[in-house]
Design an enzyme around this catalytic site. Structure first.
Site, PDB file in Angstrom:
ATOM      1  N   GLY A  67      -8.434  -1.293  -2.589  1.00 38.28           N
ATOM      2  CA  GLY A  67      -8.349  -1.799  -3.948  1.00 38.28           C
ATOM      3  C   GLY A  67      -7.759  -0.798  -4.922  1.00 38.28           C
ATOM      4  O   GLY A  67      -6.871  -0.010  -4.592  1.00 38.28           O
ATOM      5  N   SER A  68      -8.285  -0.804  -6.147  1.00 39.03           N
ATOM      6  CA  SER A  68      -7.678  -0.042  -7.239  1.00 39.03           C
ATOM      7  C   SER A  68      -7.826   1.468  -7.108  1.00 39.03           C
ATOM      8  O   SER A  68      -7.240   2.198  -7.905  1.00 39.03           O
ATOM      9  CB  SER A  68      -8.266  -0.502  -8.572  1.00 39.03           C
ATOM     10  OG  SER A  68      -7.900  -1.836  -8.837  1.00 39.03           O
ATOM     11  N   THR A  69      -8.604   1.950  -6.141  1.00 39.96           N
ATOM     12  CA  THR A  69      -8.596   3.400  -5.912  1.00 39.96           C
ATOM     13  C   THR A  69      -7.190   3.860  -5.547  1.00 39.96           C
ATOM     14  O   THR A  69      -6.823   5.008  -5.808  1.00 39.96           O
ATOM     15  CB  THR A  69      -9.578   3.797  -4.794  1.00 39.96           C
ATOM     16  OG1 THR A  69      -9.235   3.091  -3.592  1.00 39.96           O
ATOM     17  CG2 THR A  69     -11.017   3.480  -5.186  1.00 39.96           C
ATOM     18  N   PHE A  70      -6.376   2.949  -4.964  1.00 38.39           N
ATOM     19  CA  PHE A  70      -5.003   3.285  -4.588  1.00 38.39           C
ATOM     20  C   PHE A  70      -4.110   3.474  -5.812  1.00 38.39           C
ATOM     21  O   PHE A  70      -3.040   4.077  -5.711  1.00 38.39           O
ATOM     22  CB  PHE A  70      -4.426   2.199  -3.673  1.00 38.39           C
ATOM     23  CG  PHE A  70      -4.358   2.609  -2.222  1.00 38.39           C
ATOM     24  CD1 PHE A  70      -3.172   2.522  -1.511  1.00 38.39           C
ATOM     25  CD2 PHE A  70      -5.481   3.090  -1.577  1.00 38.39           C
ATOM     26  CE1 PHE A  70      -3.106   2.906  -0.184  1.00 38.39           C
ATOM     27  CE2 PHE A  70      -5.433   3.462  -0.251  1.00 38.39           C
ATOM     28  CZ  PHE A  70      -4.237   3.384   0.452  1.00 38.39           C
ATOM     29  N   LYS A  71      -4.549   2.988  -6.968  1.00 39.26           N
ATOM     30  CA  LYS A  71      -3.770   3.218  -8.177  1.00 39.26           C
ATOM     31  C   LYS A  71      -3.709   4.706  -8.514  1.00 39.26           C
ATOM     32  O   LYS A  71      -2.758   5.167  -9.150  1.00 39.26           O
ATOM     33  CB  LYS A  71      -4.360   2.419  -9.341  1.00 39.26           C
ATOM     34  CG  LYS A  71      -4.190   0.912  -9.183  1.00 39.26           C
ATOM     35  CD  LYS A  71      -4.922   0.133 -10.258  1.00 39.26           C
ATOM     36  CE  LYS A  71      -4.771  -1.375 -10.010  1.00 39.26           C
ATOM     37  NZ  LYS A  71      -5.585  -2.194 -10.925  1.00 39.26           N
TER      38      LYS A  71
END
Length: 581
Positions: A303-307
């Site tokens: 999820g948004s941890t990859f941002k």
């Protein structure tokens, strides 16, 4: 002749000539006496020989009894030699010397069927002690023509004494070693477990065998001599805290799984790592559901941890700076898909705001600016697309698209389209905050100097500085507020990912994660937590990582920071507040 004269004549004949007729032969008196003497002598000789024979036999028996009494206990040739059955495994210790795994002596029950008099009776008597005994299987073993059969491995001392009291011929005990894990499930996925023959099956137990112990055992080059202990990087105190937090979170949110890890940001040492469900290595049978380590051997879309990695990529490329802005007013339509924000601001966002509000649109535009090939190369550089190298044998290979297209790069930029392990994500996160060095994780002690020898510079130090700023910005103003702990500057990034069911993303099943570092001005540790499919039926807001995974990080840091040697700081200047009365 008178009667008297006849009597006298008979006496005279009897005195001078007594004839005896035997078998038709006539033997005189002197010859009878000689024969009797010879028979008497022969009888004496026979008795002497018999006495001598008995003396020799008893001497042999006595000698053999003495020999048996002084000899070592007889072993059964059809099984492994005793020294191999008794072969030691090294103790496994945590970084402070606390025992995580050790050998204890035990015995196992065996039978020699050829010595069993009555198999039926033997089975009935054994069943009085071993109440769960397989009656049919045991009878089959005792009735076989073999010379050796295992009946039960690793008995308790009470069971051994009770079976001894039964006095069953052909039943014996064999000394063995049993692996004992004092902490039970606390570090099961790290330590692993051994099988009934004391051979490592998973975790660091298997790693030890892979270092040559198994080969030596196979060659018979083992002994009962204690081996040098193997010390791990794990701190069992922190490990217990992490697992305790996961247990509480799973119960609170009724999730199907949870995980957490604490990494040293400068050495790559794993201080603690837990995954639920887990298992008790003292009795792993029947706990198959808990064998999978979701931290290292499970892959998920993070999820948004990859941002965090997408923004870092833009900053490191030089094409993006913290002062830049991107238009996030309108959804992105590409390849039949529409990319939009979960909580859209419908305006132009600065890079810190993109990070703060977790904008899919803004992040996608950063990835598009850098380019698809550069995006794939950057994630590969951070180790997110290749199999992680560490001592733990159970490590999964990440999955990615066979062919990267623009649509893939855009979705991967905000955490959909690539599945990797949570541990890998944490390791890549370390590189974002420690000055840009990627350090392979280790479950063994490692100094900072040793880490520098294996570290790889994957991003610029200036990029790392910017990422620390963004992590703190999000901790203070964004979704990381619930991970903040007073006195410990915690920064990080949430990730709330819809899970894929039957090939489609569903909105009611989430995989929530939080990637954090502290103290964020000069990070010493990176903490990552996740919770799989938290339930929201009671309105607890678990669908968002900021309300589920982030508080888990706060609990871990609050309870373990002092153990890790991190001192709290208060006040704007970082000094402790003075309290006056």
């Amino acid at each position: 002749m008178s009667f008297l004269s006849r009597i006298m004549l008979l006496k005279s004949q009897a005195h001078f000539s007594t004839d005896v007729q035997r078998g038709g032969a006539v033997v005189s008196g002197p010859r009878i006496q000689g024969t009797a003497k010879r028979k008497s002598a022969m009888a004496k000789n026979r008795v002497g020989l018999m006495i001598a024979g008995f003396c020799v036999v008893y001497a042999i028996i006595g000698g053999r009894l003495v020999q048996y009494g002084q000899a070592e206990p007889e072993t059964v040739s059809s099984i492994l030699p005793a020294d191999r059955l008794m072969a030691s495994r090294p103790d496994i210790l945590d970084r402070n010397g606390e025992v995580l795994a050790t050998d204890i002596r035990t015995v196992s029950l065996f039978a020699e069927p050829h010595k069993i008099v009555d198999p039926d009776e033997a089975v009935e008597r054994l069943a009085t002690v071993l109440t769960d005994l397989d009656i049919k299987g045991t009878y089959k073993k005792l009735s076989s023509k073999s010379r050796f059969q295992w009946l039960r491995r690793q008995l308790t001392p009470k069971q051994q004494s009770q079976i001894l009291a039964l006095g069953i011929p052909g039943i014996g005990f064999r000394p063995e070693k049993r692996r004992f894990y004092p902490g039970g499930s606390t570090a099961s996925h790290i330590v692993g477990y051994v099988n009934i023959d004391n051979r490592g099956m998973t975790g660091m137990e298997k790693y030890i065998d892979n270092q040559g112990l198994a080969d030596l055992r196979a060659l018979g080059m083992t002994s009962d001599t204690p081996l040098e202990p193997v010390k791990l990087s794990i701190d069992i105190r922190v490990q217990n805290i992490v697992r305790d937090v996961l247990v509480e979170a799973m119960a609170k949110f009724k999730s199907i799984g949870a995980g957490g890890v604490v990494l040293d940001a400068h050495t790559g040492e794993v201080l603690a790592m837990a995954s639920l469900p887990d298992f008790d290595p003292n009795s792993p049978a029947g706990s198959e559901e808990g064998w999978l380590s979701r931290m290292a051997n499970g892959t998920f879309e993070m999820g948004s941890t990859f941002k965090s990695f997408t923004i870092a990529m833009g900053l490191d490329s030089g094409k993006v700076s913290l002062k830049d802005s991107f238009d996030a007013r309108y959804p992105i339509r590409i390849g039949g898909f529409t990319i939009k924000d979960f909580h859209g601001k419908n305006r132009i966002l600065t890079v810190p705001e993109i990070f703060q509000y977790s904008s899919n649109i803004g992040t996608a535009k950063v990835a598009d600016l850098v380019g698809t090939d550069a995006h794939k190369e950057f994630l590969t550089r951070l180790g997110l697309l290749t199999k992680m190298q560490t001592e733990l044998p159970e490590v999964a290979m990440p999955s990615q698209p066979r062919e990267w297209k623009k649509i893939n790069s855009i979705t991967i930029s905000f955490g959909h389209g690539v599945s990797t392990t949570p541990l890998q994500t944490a390791v890549a996160g370390v590189a974002l905050v420690n000055g840009g060095k990627l350090i392979e994780p280790t479950f063994l002690p490692r100094t900072r100097e040793q880490a520098d020898l294996v570290a790889k510079q994957v991003i610029k130090p200036s990029t790392s500085d910017d990422m620390r700023f963004l992590f703190e910005w999000n901790g203070v103003k964004g979704s990381g507020k619930n991970a903040r702990v007073e006195g410990f500057d915690v920064g990080g990034k949430t990730g709330t990912a819809d899970k894929v069911v039957n090939g489609r993303y569903v909105g009611d099943k989430n995989f929530n994660a939080f990637l954090a570092a502290f103290p964020i001005d000069n990070p010493r540790y990176v903490v990552l937590t996740f919770i799989d499919e938290p339930k929201t039926d009671k309105g607890n807001g678990a669908a968002l990582a900021g309300n589920s995974a982030a508080p888990m990080v706060a609990d871990i840091i609050r309870r373990s920071a002092a153990i890790l040697g991190v001192e709290p700081k208060f006040g704007e200047d970082g000094s402790a507040l003075l309290v006056s009365y």
